[in-house]
Design a protein around this motif. Structure first.
Motif, PDB file in Angstrom:
ATOM      1  N   ALA A 259       0.828  -1.209   0.000  1.00 15.26           N
ATOM      2  CA  ALA A 259       0.000   0.000   0.000  1.00 15.26           C
ATOM      3  C   ALA A 259       0.864   1.262   0.000  1.00 15.26           C
ATOM      4  CB  ALA A 259      -0.924  -0.009   1.213  1.00 15.26           C
ATOM      5  N   ILE A 260       1.936   1.254   0.791  1.00 13.21           N
ATOM      6  CA  ILE A 260       2.826   2.416   0.840  1.00 13.21           C
ATOM      7  C   ILE A 260       3.543   2.605  -0.492  1.00 13.21           C
ATOM      8  CG2 ILE A 260       4.917   3.356   1.913  1.00 13.21           C
ATOM      9  CD1 ILE A 260       4.053   1.948   4.509  1.00 13.21           C
ATOM     10  N   LEU A 261       4.039   1.521  -1.069  1.00 13.90           N
ATOM     11  CA  LEU A 261       4.801   1.614  -2.318  1.00 13.90           C
ATOM     12  C   LEU A 261       3.942   2.085  -3.482  1.00 13.90           C
ATOM     13  CD1 LEU A 261       6.907  -1.676  -2.091  1.00 13.90           C
ATOM     14  CD2 LEU A 261       7.746   0.653  -1.774  1.00 13.90           C
TER      15      LEU A 261
ATOM     16  N   ALA B 243      -2.491  -3.916  -6.937  1.00 12.98           N
ATOM     17  CA  ALA B 243      -1.236  -3.368  -6.436  1.00 12.98           C
ATOM     18  C   ALA B 243      -0.044  -4.028  -7.127  1.00 12.98           C
ATOM     19  CB  ALA B 243      -1.145  -3.552  -4.926  1.00 12.98           C
ATOM     20  N   ALA B 244      -0.151  -5.336  -7.381  1.00  8.93           N
ATOM     21  CA  ALA B 244       0.930  -6.043  -8.070  1.00  8.93           C
ATOM     22  C   ALA B 244       1.113  -5.496  -9.481  1.00  8.93           C
ATOM     23  CB  ALA B 244       0.636  -7.536  -8.111  1.00  8.93           C
ATOM     24  N   LEU B 245       0.020  -5.230 -10.164  1.00 13.23           N
ATOM     25  CA  LEU B 245       0.098  -4.656 -11.511  1.00 13.23           C
ATOM     26  C   LEU B 245       0.781  -3.286 -11.466  1.00 13.23           C
ATOM     27  CD1 LEU B 245      -3.415  -5.569 -12.972  1.00 13.23           C
ATOM     28  CD2 LEU B 245      -1.222  -6.651 -13.476  1.00 13.23           C
TER      29      LEU B 245
ATOM     30  N   VAL C 120       5.579 -10.909  -4.965  1.00 15.52           N
ATOM     31  CA  VAL C 120       4.772 -11.719  -4.059  1.00 15.52           C
ATOM     32  C   VAL C 120       4.271 -10.790  -2.962  1.00 15.52           C
ATOM     33  CG1 VAL C 120       4.654 -13.646  -2.458  1.00 15.52           C
ATOM     34  CG2 VAL C 120       6.092 -13.825  -4.487  1.00 15.52           C
ATOM     35  N   ILE C 121       2.976 -10.559  -2.919  1.00 15.84           N
ATOM     36  CA  ILE C 121       2.384  -9.769  -1.844  1.00 15.84           C
ATOM     37  C   ILE C 121       1.879 -10.743  -0.795  1.00 15.84           C
ATOM     38  CG2 ILE C 121       0.605  -8.112  -1.184  1.00 15.84           C
ATOM     39  CD1 ILE C 121       0.716  -6.955  -3.972  1.00 15.84           C
TER      40      ILE C 121
ATOM     41  N   ASP D 165      -1.518 -15.248  -0.114  1.00 15.39           N
ATOM     42  CA  ASP D 165      -0.372 -14.626  -0.757  1.00 15.39           C
ATOM     43  C   ASP D 165      -0.623 -14.593  -2.259  1.00 15.39           C
ATOM     44  OD1 ASP D 165       0.847 -14.527   1.723  1.00 15.39           O
ATOM     45  OD2 ASP D 165       1.970 -16.380   1.427  1.00 15.39           O
ATOM     46  N   LEU D 166      -0.152 -13.551  -2.911  1.00 19.76           N
ATOM     47  CA  LEU D 166      -0.320 -13.411  -4.352  1.00 19.76           C
ATOM     48  C   LEU D 166       1.039 -13.421  -5.039  1.00 19.76           C
ATOM     49  CD1 LEU D 166      -1.993 -12.642  -6.956  1.00 19.76           C
ATOM     50  CD2 LEU D 166      -1.414 -10.278  -6.392  1.00 19.76           C
ATOM     51  N   LEU D 167       1.199 -14.313  -5.996  1.00 15.32           N
ATOM     52  CA  LEU D 167       2.378 -14.304  -6.877  1.00 15.32           C
ATOM     53  C   LEU D 167       1.965 -13.691  -8.201  1.00 15.32           C
ATOM     54  CD1 LEU D 167       5.223 -15.100  -7.871  1.00 15.32           C
ATOM     55  CD2 LEU D 167       4.265 -17.349  -8.459  1.00 15.32           C
TER      56      LEU D 167
END
Length: 281
Positions: free
Chosen positions: A146-148, A162-164, A175-176, A186-188
């Protein structure tokens, strides 16, 4: 012929309680059958209860340490954890860029679980601009993602979005980790010839007070698996399994959030040897 173990370098802070940071990473690396070397980026005063103080290391010392290690050993993978200051971020980025190091796992540690800032705004900006593009995989938790990205990240669909965004910022793979969510998801997310591929890893949430250092253990475990030649999906799945087992086997330590049991496999093997000793002739 003696087979040399892969050398995994951890670039991170020093946690006196050994739940996170360089000493915890070395334990994780040993648990995976690799040889760990380390470069300390910051000293902290902390325990299982909170982070009290952070003192960044002189960036020239970081540069000299990394240069010396790289000249002496073939480094198969790198875990980048807490960096502590903008100058240290720049020193690490310069080293990784100049050396073209492979298998860099970037764990963007920005705040402690107790809320202490571990990297300032300018350091975070340099991390985004210089370190994300050179990493093989970036492993933020939902709060760090979220910060990034400047986006709310509270569930699977937001994790995917967010990964996109992180891919747009230069990340090859992400990997979030969602250990802070109600369900452990977890998301890869990674780029391939077919575009961006995303995969969710779900598991039951472990109810435990021994979760200090889970992000460090996960990222370092991934670095070890990449060093051993495994692909990203397998590395992520095995790292998740390792952290879950390290939490399940943790022993209650301290008065706050206790550490995971990084070396649980060694203790399991020891118990098995004691329970079934070889006969003495």
């Amino acid at each position: 012929m003696v087979v040399r173990p892969p050398v995994v370098l951890t670039i991170a802070g020093f946690d006196p309680s050994s739940g996170a940071g360089v000493t915890a990473d070395i334990k994780t690396i040993a648990a995976h059958g690799c040889y760990g070397v380390g470069c300390i980026t910051a000293l902290t005063v902390q325990s299982t209860t909170a982070v009290r103080r952070v003192e960044a290391v002189d960036p020239s010392l970081v540069t000299e340490t990394l240069t010396e290690l790289a000249a002496d050993m073939e480094i198969s993978a790198v875990h980048v954890g807490m960096l502590g200051s903008e100058k240290v971020v720049r020193a690490v980025a310069d080293f990784l860029t100049a050396r073209k190091v492979e298998n860099v796992v970037l764990d963007p540690i920005l705040k402690s679980s107790s809320g202490t800032a571990l990297l300032d705004t300018s350091g975070t900006r340099w991390l985004i601009e210089r370190l994300i593009p050179v990493a093989a995989v970036v492993t933020p938790n939902v709060d760090e993602a979220a910060i990034l990205t400047g986006m709310a990240v509270t569930g699977p669909e937001q994790m995917k979005a967010a990964a996109l965004k992180l891919h747009e910022m230069g990340a090859v793979a992400v990997v979030i980790t969602g250990g802070h969510l109600d369900k452990a998801i977890d998301l890869l997310s990674f780029t391939s010839k077919r575009g961006v591929e995303q995969e969710l890893f779900k598991s039951a949430r472990l109810r435990s007070n021994s979760t200090h250092g889970t992000g460090c253990a996960f990222a370092t475990s991934m670095a070890c698996h990449l060093a051993q030649g495994r692909g990203l999906p397998e590395a992520a799945l095995l790292a998740k399994a390792y952290v879950s087992a390290a939490i399940s086997n943790a022993q209650p330590l301290g008065h706050g959030t206790g550490p995971v049991h990084h070396l649980y496999r060694m203790h399991q093997q020891r118990r098995a040897i004691i329970a079934d000793p070889e006969p003495v002739n």
